[in-house]
Design a protein around this motif. Sequence first.
Motif, short mmCIF file in Angstrom:
data_model
loop_
_atom_site.label_atom_id
_atom_site.label_comp_id
_atom_site.label_asym_id
_atom_site.label_seq_id
_atom_site.Cartn_x
_atom_site.Cartn_y
_atom_site.Cartn_z
N PHE A 1 0.84 -1.20 0.00
CA PHE A 1 0.00 0.00 0.00
C PHE A 1 0.87 1.25 0.00
CE2 PHE A 1 -2.79 -3.28 1.62
CZ PHE A 1 -3.93 -3.05 0.88
N GLU A 2 1.96 1.21 0.76
CA GLU A 2 2.86 2.36 0.80
C GLU A 2 3.52 2.58 -0.54
OE1 GLU A 2 4.51 2.66 5.22
OE2 GLU A 2 4.62 0.59 4.47
N ALA A 3 3.76 1.50 -1.31
CA ALA A 3 4.34 1.63 -2.65
C ALA A 3 3.35 2.25 -3.63
CB ALA A 3 4.80 0.26 -3.16
N ILE A 4 2.05 2.01 -3.40
CA ILE A 4 1.02 2.58 -4.28
C ILE A 4 0.89 4.08 -4.05
CG2 ILE A 4 -1.48 2.64 -4.71
CD1 ILE A 4 -1.48 -0.40 -4.22
N GLY A 5 0.91 4.51 -2.80
CA GLY A 5 0.75 5.94 -2.50
C GLY A 5 0.49 6.17 -1.03
N THR A 6 0.26 7.41 -0.68
CA THR A 6 0.10 7.77 0.73
C THR A 6 -1.35 7.68 1.21
OG1 THR A 6 -0.06 10.10 0.12
CG2 THR A 6 2.11 9.27 0.74
#
Length: 198
Positions: free
Chosen positions: A143-148
């Motif tokens: 999820f952190e790789a997808i965005g904030t």
Amino acid sequence: MDMPRIMIAVPCGLHGAYRPFDVVLAQVLKQYPTADVRYGMTGVLPGARNRLVRMAIAEQWEYIWWLDDDQPFNPDDLGKLLVHQLDAVVPLAPRRGPPFLPLIYDSIQDGYGRQHFMSAADRGLIKIAAAGMAGLLIRTACFEAIGTDGWFEFEHPPGNFDDYAEDIPFYRKLAASGVQLYCDIEVKFGHMVSSVAY
């Protein structure tokens, strides 16, 4: 294998659903002392899912295991998914309505998932492009790789104002971040069906 910290995320409405779900969930918690449940109670499903992801990041859970309380499962399903040590893996689950096709898709094209039709050759882990959300075991770092924020959102398929999905748009983002999604077709979830008999 050391047991990772797993947040069991249950987005749900304000009313109870399928009670055998709670019985099995209690059994899972006895087996996995490093797991705990968080509920996202709301009428807006993408909002509940986003709030649960924010909790997982803030509380530093290593994995999120998404469960929908209308989809029965077995207490040992978590262990079967964990053993693969993948970034993202789902069980095999059917659609809620006939003909109860598997909720797994080979590709996403023009906002639609292209149905994966099971074959006799399908065994164990298979690569897929999208699925339903119930049973998805995913590393929180994905999820952190997808965005904030804003991982989940409602989307109407093009030209179709009656249907919506939050899962297909999410899996599109997951693929764009470089994560391959798998389905373990030996791990099977059910789907509660409402029906009337006369």
